[in-house]
Design an enzyme around this catalytic site. Structure first.
Site, PDB file in Angstrom:
ATOM      1  N   GLU A  62      90.111 126.469   4.115  1.00 12.72           N
ATOM      2  CA  GLU A  62      90.108 125.049   4.487  1.00 12.72           C
ATOM      3  C   GLU A  62      89.541 124.875   5.895  1.00 12.72           C
ATOM      4  O   GLU A  62      88.788 123.931   6.167  1.00 12.72           O
ATOM      5  CB  GLU A  62      91.518 124.469   4.395  1.00 12.72           C
ATOM      6  CG  GLU A  62      91.584 122.971   4.615  1.00 12.72           C
ATOM      7  CD  GLU A  62      90.853 122.153   3.573  1.00 12.72           C
ATOM      8  OE1 GLU A  62      90.047 121.282   3.968  1.00 12.72           O
ATOM      9  OE2 GLU A  62      91.077 122.363   2.372  1.00 12.72           O
ATOM     10  N   GLU A  69      81.624 121.376   7.423  1.00  7.50           N
ATOM     11  CA  GLU A  69      81.430 119.922   7.430  1.00  7.50           C
ATOM     12  C   GLU A  69      80.992 119.436   8.805  1.00  7.50           C
ATOM     13  O   GLU A  69      80.068 118.622   8.916  1.00  7.50           O
ATOM     14  CB  GLU A  69      82.729 119.212   7.031  1.00  7.50           C
ATOM     15  CG  GLU A  69      83.061 119.314   5.567  1.00  7.50           C
ATOM     16  CD  GLU A  69      84.375 118.632   5.222  1.00  7.50           C
ATOM     17  OE1 GLU A  69      85.117 118.223   6.141  1.00  7.50           O
ATOM     18  OE2 GLU A  69      84.657 118.514   4.019  1.00  7.50           O
TER      19      GLU A  69
END
Length: 151
Positions: A62, A69
């Site tokens: 994660e 991102e």
């Protein structure tokens, strides 16, 4: 760069994910719930490394997803198909790890007698008020306002 400074940067990245990423907070909540539940379930000591490594694997992916991102957003001043593909692939990796963690949970907590006994303990007095409070705190933690940072 000192040894301890490197740890400070790592903890800063961890804190950034906690502050800004709702999915990371969901994974942390799931991890804490699994660890707490494992005590009620009376998980065998030799199974804890599997549980802990699975949790760390999902949380680590994660964080990598967040890093990808942010990098894609920085590299592209406007939406770009390659940036979208990178972000989608990273998110897909986290999804696969989360599905794998559910399979590990099924394996670790597969004794149905102990499973129902653990649930029976948690959802009866005197534990029920604590369970309800815990669930409420988990919801507040997950739903807290994201504080995205531009730097």
């Amino acid at each position: 760069m000192t040894f301890f400074r490197r740890f400070a940067y790592a903890f800063a990245g961890l804190w950034h994910c906690i502050k800004t990423e709702q999915n990371f907070r969901i994974h942390i909540t799931a991890a804490m719930t699994a660890l707490i539940f494992s005590a009620f379930y009376r998980l065998e000591a030799e199974r804890y490394p599997v549980l802990i490594l699975t949790i760390l694997f999902v949380l680590g992916l994660e964080m990598m997803n967040t890093a990808i991102e942010r990098t894609a957003d920085l590299a592209a001043d406007k939406p770009h198909p390659l940036a979208k593909a990178a972000k989608d692939c990273a998110a897909g990796g986290v999804l696969l790890a989360a599905i794998g963690s559910l399979a590990v949970a099924v394996y670790l907590f597969s004794d149905t007698d102990r499973l129902w006994s653990a649930f029976g303990t948690i959802f009866t007095l005197p534990w029920l008020p604590f369970a309800l409070l815990y669930m409420g705190l988990c919801l507040l933690f997950i739903l807290q306002q994201n504080r995205k940072q531009n730097n």
